[in-house]
Design a protein around this motif. Structure first.
Motif, PDB file in Angstrom:
ATOM      1  N   LEU A 115      49.454   9.779  54.464  1.00 25.56           N
ATOM      2  CA  LEU A 115      50.600   9.322  53.672  1.00 25.56           C
ATOM      3  C   LEU A 115      51.721  10.346  53.654  1.00 25.56           C
ATOM      4  N   ALA A 116      51.376  11.614  53.569  1.00 27.74           N
ATOM      5  CA  ALA A 116      52.400  12.661  53.583  1.00 27.74           C
ATOM      6  C   ALA A 116      53.178  12.636  54.896  1.00 27.74           C
ATOM      7  N   VAL A 117      52.466  12.452  56.000  1.00 33.08           N
ATOM      8  CA  VAL A 117      53.132  12.393  57.312  1.00 33.08           C
ATOM      9  C   VAL A 117      53.978  11.126  57.409  1.00 33.08           C
ATOM     10  N   LEU A 118      53.421   9.977  56.980  1.00 34.40           N
ATOM     11  CA  LEU A 118      54.167   8.721  57.049  1.00 34.40           C
ATOM     12  C   LEU A 118      55.449   8.781  56.228  1.00 34.40           C
ATOM     13  N   VAL A 119      55.370   9.316  55.028  1.00 32.28           N
ATOM     14  CA  VAL A 119      56.538   9.359  54.140  1.00 32.28           C
ATOM     15  C   VAL A 119      57.638  10.241  54.717  1.00 32.28           C
ATOM     16  N   THR A 120      57.269  11.298  55.406  1.00 29.51           N
ATOM     17  CA  THR A 120      58.298  12.205  55.926  1.00 29.51           C
ATOM     18  C   THR A 120      58.722  11.887  57.354  1.00 29.51           C
ATOM     19  N   MET A 151      58.231   8.389  59.065  1.00 32.07           N
ATOM     20  CA  MET A 151      58.563   6.995  59.391  1.00 32.07           C
ATOM     21  C   MET A 151      59.825   6.570  58.649  1.00 32.07           C
ATOM     22  N   ASP A 152      60.779   6.063  59.396  1.00 33.26           N
ATOM     23  CA  ASP A 152      62.079   5.708  58.849  1.00 33.26           C
ATOM     24  C   ASP A 152      61.967   4.722  57.678  1.00 33.26           C
ATOM     25  N   ALA A 153      61.128   3.692  57.795  1.00 34.77           N
ATOM     26  CA  ALA A 153      61.008   2.682  56.740  1.00 34.77           C
ATOM     27  C   ALA A 153      60.500   3.315  55.436  1.00 34.77           C
ATOM     28  N   PHE A 154      59.495   4.159  55.519  1.00 37.41           N
ATOM     29  CA  PHE A 154      58.971   4.829  54.327  1.00 37.41           C
ATOM     30  C   PHE A 154      60.003   5.788  53.737  1.00 37.41           C
ATOM     31  N   ARG A 155      60.699   6.510  54.593  1.00 40.92           N
ATOM     32  CA  ARG A 155      61.702   7.464  54.113  1.00 40.92           C
ATOM     33  C   ARG A 155      62.804   6.744  53.350  1.00 40.92           C
ATOM     34  N   ARG A 156      63.294   5.628  53.914  1.00 37.11           N
ATOM     35  CA  ARG A 156      64.362   4.882  53.232  1.00 37.11           C
ATOM     36  C   ARG A 156      63.865   4.279  51.923  1.00 37.11           C
ATOM     37  N   MET A 157      62.645   3.725  51.953  1.00 36.11           N
ATOM     38  CA  MET A 157      62.088   3.085  50.764  1.00 36.11           C
ATOM     39  C   MET A 157      61.900   4.105  49.623  1.00 36.11           C
ATOM     40  N   LEU A 158      61.477   5.322  49.962  1.00 35.76           N
ATOM     41  CA  LEU A 158      61.187   6.342  48.952  1.00 35.76           C
ATOM     42  C   LEU A 158      62.297   7.375  48.777  1.00 35.76           C
ATOM     43  N   ALA A 205      63.147   9.743  50.876  1.00 36.99           N
ATOM     44  CA  ALA A 205      62.690  11.049  51.360  1.00 36.99           C
ATOM     45  C   ALA A 205      63.495  11.461  52.591  1.00 36.99           C
ATOM     46  N   ALA A 206      63.500  12.739  52.866  1.00 36.65           N
ATOM     47  CA  ALA A 206      64.192  13.268  54.040  1.00 36.65           C
ATOM     48  C   ALA A 206      63.195  13.465  55.171  1.00 36.65           C
ATOM     49  N   GLN A 207      63.670  13.290  56.396  1.00 38.63           N
ATOM     50  CA  GLN A 207      62.808  13.543  57.555  1.00 38.63           C
ATOM     51  C   GLN A 207      62.628  15.052  57.709  1.00 38.63           C
ATOM     52  N   LEU A 208      61.404  15.458  57.991  1.00 40.60           N
ATOM     53  CA  LEU A 208      61.111  16.872  58.173  1.00 40.60           C
ATOM     54  C   LEU A 208      60.711  17.137  59.615  1.00 40.60           C
ATOM     55  N   ASP A 209      61.222  18.235  60.177  1.00 36.05           N
ATOM     56  CA  ASP A 209      60.722  18.629  61.491  1.00 36.05           C
ATOM     57  C   ASP A 209      59.455  19.463  61.262  1.00 36.05           C
ATOM     58  N   LEU A 210      58.813  19.873  62.327  1.00 42.18           N
ATOM     59  CA  LEU A 210      57.541  20.585  62.214  1.00 42.18           C
ATOM     60  C   LEU A 210      57.674  21.880  61.412  1.00 42.18           C
ATOM     61  N   ARG A 211      58.731  22.603  61.615  1.00 37.75           N
ATOM     62  CA  ARG A 211      58.951  23.862  60.882  1.00 37.75           C
ATOM     63  C   ARG A 211      59.092  23.591  59.376  1.00 37.75           C
TER      64      ARG A 211
END
Length: 89
Positions: free
Chosen positions: A34-39, A41-48, A50-56
């Motif tokens: 869920l942590a990976v999906l939220v950060t 996947m675009d649909a989860f990020r928009r719904m919640l 959240a910001a997209q995170l790179d690996l760093r």
């Protein structure tokens, strides 16, 4: 992963016995997924919101959790030593 920490007040969470519960292991995998999906996947990020995170950034976000785990384990070591000291008296 906090469920692993709730198992005992003094026993370490960093032992093989910690991972004997299949149900708890699946819960931990679910938390991570869920942590990976939220950060990521675009649909989860928009719904919640959240910001997209790179690996760093994701690695930096994990540091506080790892720091808390370390502090918790140090507290358990201290509790075990305190119990031994009291039982010797």
């Amino acid at each position: 992963m906090a469920a692993y920490e709730c198992r005992s007040e003094t026993d370490s969470a960093l032992t093989p016995d910690t991972f004997n519960s299949k149900q708890m292991n699946w819960a931990a995998v679910g938390e991570l997924a869920l942590a990976v999906l939220v950060t990521q996947m675009d649909a989860f990020r928009r719904m919640l919101g959240a910001a997209q995170l790179d690996l760093r950034q994701f690695a930096w976000a994990l540091l506080p959790a790892l720091g808390l785990l370390l502090l918790w384990e140090l507290g358990r070591i201290s509790a075990r030593r305190s119990r031994r000291t009291r039982s010797r008296r």
